[in-house]
Design an enzyme around this catalytic site. Sequence first.
Site, mmCIF file in Angstrom:
data_model
loop_
_atom_site.group_PDB
_atom_site.id
_atom_site.type_symbol
_atom_site.label_atom_id
_atom_site.label_comp_id
_atom_site.label_asym_id
_atom_site.label_seq_id
_atom_site.Cartn_x
_atom_site.Cartn_y
_atom_site.Cartn_z
ATOM 1 C CB CYS A 314 -0.885 -0.044 1.208
ATOM 2 S SG CYS A 314 -2.226 -1.501 1.476
ATOM 3 N NE ARG A 412 -9.574 -3.386 -2.147
ATOM 4 C CZ ARG A 412 -9.270 -2.906 -1.126
ATOM 5 N NH1 ARG A 412 -8.216 -1.871 -1.044
ATOM 6 N NH2 ARG A 412 -9.226 -3.936 0.146
HETATM 7 P P1 XMP Z 1 -0.430 -6.957 3.463
HETATM 8 O O1 XMP Z 1 0.173 -6.212 3.979
HETATM 9 O O2 XMP Z 1 -0.375 -8.483 4.476
HETATM 10 O O3 XMP Z 1 -2.103 -6.511 2.772
HETATM 11 O O4 XMP Z 1 0.601 -7.126 2.226
HETATM 12 C C1 XMP Z 1 -2.644 -7.308 2.303
HETATM 13 C C2 XMP Z 1 -3.824 -6.282 2.704
HETATM 14 O O5 XMP Z 1 -3.402 -4.797 1.771
HETATM 15 C C3 XMP Z 1 -5.093 -4.224 1.080
HETATM 16 N N1 XMP Z 1 -4.470 -3.147 -0.350
HETATM 17 C C4 XMP Z 1 -4.149 -2.363 -0.668
HETATM 18 N N2 XMP Z 1 -4.241 -0.906 0.085
HETATM 19 N N3 XMP Z 1 -3.504 -0.207 -1.725
HETATM 20 C C5 XMP Z 1 -3.391 -0.116 -0.330
HETATM 21 O O6 XMP Z 1 -3.769 1.140 0.042
HETATM 22 C C6 XMP Z 1 -2.775 -1.113 -1.986
HETATM 23 O O7 XMP Z 1 -2.775 -0.942 -3.936
HETATM 24 C C7 XMP Z 1 -3.451 -2.793 -2.018
HETATM 25 N N4 XMP Z 1 -4.000 -3.449 -2.139
HETATM 26 C C8 XMP Z 1 -4.177 -4.305 -1.404
HETATM 27 C C9 XMP Z 1 -5.963 -5.055 1.128
HETATM 28 O O8 XMP Z 1 -6.930 -4.767 1.891
HETATM 29 C C10 XMP Z 1 -5.052 -6.299 1.747
HETATM 30 O O9 XMP Z 1 -5.851 -7.231 1.935
#
Ligand code: XMP
Length: 498
Positions: A314, A412
Site C-alpha cells: 500500500c 475500489r
Molecule cells: P499485506 O500487508 O498483508 O496487506 O500485504 C494486504 C492488504 O492490503 C490492502 N491492499 C491495498 N491497500 N493499496 C492499498 O492502500 C493497494 O494497492 C492495496 N492492495 C491491497 C488490502 O486490504 C489487503 O488485504
Amino acid sequence: MKDKFVLDESSKKGIALTFDDVRLRTGYSEVLPDNVDIGSRFSRNVSLKAPIVSAAMDTVTEYKMAIQIAKLGGIGVIHRNLSVEEQAFNVSKVKHHLNGLIEKPVCVFENDSIKSIFDRIEEKKFTFRSFPVLNNELKIVGLITRNDFDFCDSLDCSAKDIMSIDLLTAPQETTVEEAFVIMKKEKKKVLPLIDGNGFLAGMYSFSDVKRVKTGALSSYNLDSKGRLRVAAAVGVGEEALRRVRALVEKDVDVIVIDTAHGDTKLVIDTLKKIKSEFAVDVVVGNVSVGESARRLAEAGADGIKVGQGGGSICTTRIIAGIGRPQVSAIYDCAKAVESFGIPICADGGLRHSGDIPIAIAAGAHSVMMGSMLAGTEEAPGEVVFYQGRKWKVYRGMGSLEAMKSNESSRERYLQGEGKKQIIPEGVEGLVPCKGNVEETIFQYLGGLRRGMGYAGANTIEELREKGEFDQISLAGIQESHTHDVLITKDSPNYTKEI
Ligand code: XMP
C-alpha cells in the site's frame, strides 16, 4: 474486552501505534501452546477453526488458496478482479471440493451427441467426466464416465451409444459412510442415488467420498452441509448486487464489501441493499476509526474489516496522507462495535507470526494476510527468477497495473473509467517463494499458539481479554530481532529482510 493501558494512553495523546511499537506482556501461565483453542469467527454467523483469512487480492486468493485456507481452519476471500462468472466459478470450486454428496449432478440426455457434451464441458469448464444419462421422462438410464469417452470413436455418437447400462444405484438416504462401503465393495467410482419415484436425487463420486472419509476433517472449516467455507469480495452499487446474486447462488458463505474507504454513503447503501435482499453474512471494510466501524455495525454489518494503508504493497498513507497505524486502529474499532457482537478482521500490515497474537490481543477475531501468503504455491501470482532466487509477483489492488487492467480495482479506489490518468495507491513487486500454504500456516499458527501460551490465554477470546501490551522503543525493536550475529542457517519462520 478490558481496557488496554498502553493503547488507551497513547490514544489520549493522539498517538496511534502499530505492530512494531508494542509487544505482548507475559504472565503466570498454565497454558500449553499445543492445547489452546484457536477457534474464532469471521462474521456474525460464520465461525473459523483458525483465525486466518487470505486477502481478496488477485495475486493471493483464487480457489486453490481458498481451498487450502479452509482446510486449515480459516477462510479465503476470492478477489473481485474477475468477471462475475469467473468469481462464481471460483466459489463453486471451493464449495464442491470435498463434495461428499453431489446434490445436483450435471446430467446429459440419451440422445445428446458426444460433441455437444464435449462442447458443454469446455464451455462450463467442468473438470469431471462422469454424467448420469437421462431419458425423456427424466429417469436415469445409464452412466457415462471418463472411460466411455476415451473409447468413443466418433463425436457423432450419442450418449446412449457409449453409456454403460450396468447401473449400481442406492437410495436417496445413503450416507457418505454407506456409500464408501458400497463403492469399495462393488469397485464402482460413481454411485447415483434414486428417490422414491425413481428419479435421480444425487450422486457420490468415489474420489470425493474417499477424501471425506480419510481427510483430517477436524481442522477443516466446514459449512452445515460439510462443504469448505469460502468468502468473496464485491464492490458497491448495482454491479455489487449482480455479483452477490451470482455468488449466493453458488452458496458463498460470506460477502465482503471490499473498498479502500468503507465509511461512505455508497458502501452503507450497498450494505443495506444486500442485507435486505439476501440471507448472507456481509463483512464490510475497510475502516480504521471506531466511529466508522460503529456506523457500519449500525447499518447491519456482520463483521468489520480494519486496515487503511498498512498493507505491504500500500502507498495510500504516502500518496494521500491517510490511514492509521494498525494496532490502534484495531483496538479503536473493536471497542466501538463490542456491543454489536460482531467480529473484527485485522487486514494488512502483518509481517511475522508474532503479529497475529498482537492483532488479536488488540481486539481482532481474525487476521487477513496478503504478503504473508503471496509467496506460497497456491497463490495465483506467477513465479519469476530474479537475482538467482525464485519469487512470486505480488501487487496491490490499487497498483498501476491492477488498476489499468481492471475496473474493480479502479472502483475500489474510486477511480472511474473516464479518468485519463490513474493515481495508484499501491505497488507491484516480488515476494520470495515459500513452499505450500500448509507448511506456511503451520508456522504462523505455531507462533500464535506460542503467544497464547506466554500470555496465559486458552482461547482467542481470552487473548482478546487478557492480552496487555508494553510500548517499545526503536532499541526495543532492535533487541527483539536477532542482533550481533551472522545467521548461517535460515529458520522456516523468521527472516529479517527479504
Ligand atoms: P499485506 O500487508 O498483508 O496487506 O500485504 C494486504 C492488504 O492490503 C490492502 N491492499 C491495498 N491497500 N493499496 C492499498 O492502500 C493497494 O494497492 C492495496 N492492495 C491491497 C488490502 O486490504 C489487503 O488485504
